[in-house]
Design a protein around this motif. Sequence first.
Motif, mmCIF file in Angstrom:
data_model
loop_
_atom_site.group_PDB
_atom_site.id
_atom_site.type_symbol
_atom_site.label_atom_id
_atom_site.label_comp_id
_atom_site.label_asym_id
_atom_site.label_seq_id
_atom_site.Cartn_x
_atom_site.Cartn_y
_atom_site.Cartn_z
ATOM 1 N N THR A 3 -14.586 0.932 -6.655
ATOM 2 C CA THR A 3 -13.721 0.517 -5.558
ATOM 3 C C THR A 3 -12.683 1.599 -5.358
ATOM 4 O O THR A 3 -12.153 2.159 -6.310
ATOM 5 N N VAL A 4 -12.409 1.878 -4.116
ATOM 6 C CA VAL A 4 -11.459 2.916 -3.773
ATOM 7 C C VAL A 4 -10.165 2.294 -3.270
ATOM 8 O O VAL A 4 -9.093 2.850 -3.437
ATOM 9 N N GLY A 5 -10.253 1.150 -2.680
ATOM 10 C CA GLY A 5 -9.081 0.473 -2.138
ATOM 11 C C GLY A 5 -9.465 -0.866 -1.554
ATOM 12 O O GLY A 5 -10.542 -1.406 -1.836
ATOM 13 N N ARG A 6 -8.595 -1.375 -0.731
ATOM 14 C CA ARG A 6 -8.820 -2.672 -0.109
ATOM 15 C C ARG A 6 -9.984 -2.569 0.873
ATOM 16 O O ARG A 6 -9.919 -1.840 1.852
ATOM 17 N N LYS A 8 -12.724 -1.093 0.468
ATOM 18 C CA LYS A 8 -13.339 0.232 0.449
ATOM 19 C C LYS A 8 -13.956 0.470 -0.920
ATOM 20 O O LYS A 8 -13.312 0.273 -1.937
ATOM 21 N N TRP A 24 -18.000 -2.629 -0.927
ATOM 22 C CA TRP A 24 -16.956 -3.403 -1.611
ATOM 23 C C TRP A 24 -17.451 -4.814 -1.917
ATOM 24 O O TRP A 24 -17.237 -5.332 -3.008
ATOM 25 N N ARG A 57 -0.532 -7.385 -5.960
ATOM 26 C CA ARG A 57 -1.079 -6.266 -6.719
ATOM 27 C C ARG A 57 -0.570 -6.364 -8.143
ATOM 28 O O ARG A 57 0.633 -6.329 -8.368
#
Length: 70
Positions: A3-6, A8, A24, A57
């Motif tokens: 996972t790279v981000g929200r 993503k 994702w 987070r």
Amino acid sequence: MATVGRKKAVVDLPKWKFHGTFAWIVWMLIHIMSLVGYRNKVVAFLDWMSNYFTYDRPLGLIIRPYNRKE
């Protein structure tokens, strides 16, 4: 898979490579399915959905008290 981000992520398998929201979702499903026990899967999924909708987070810091030497 990573996972790279929200919403993503990247998936690089021998036959398939894809990225973005679909990757994702695949990452999330594979990790949920790898958990043992129905209750663990449900609790993890609900926790992830709660964090997703509240933008919560987790703070990944280890904070130690400062011991000042005098």
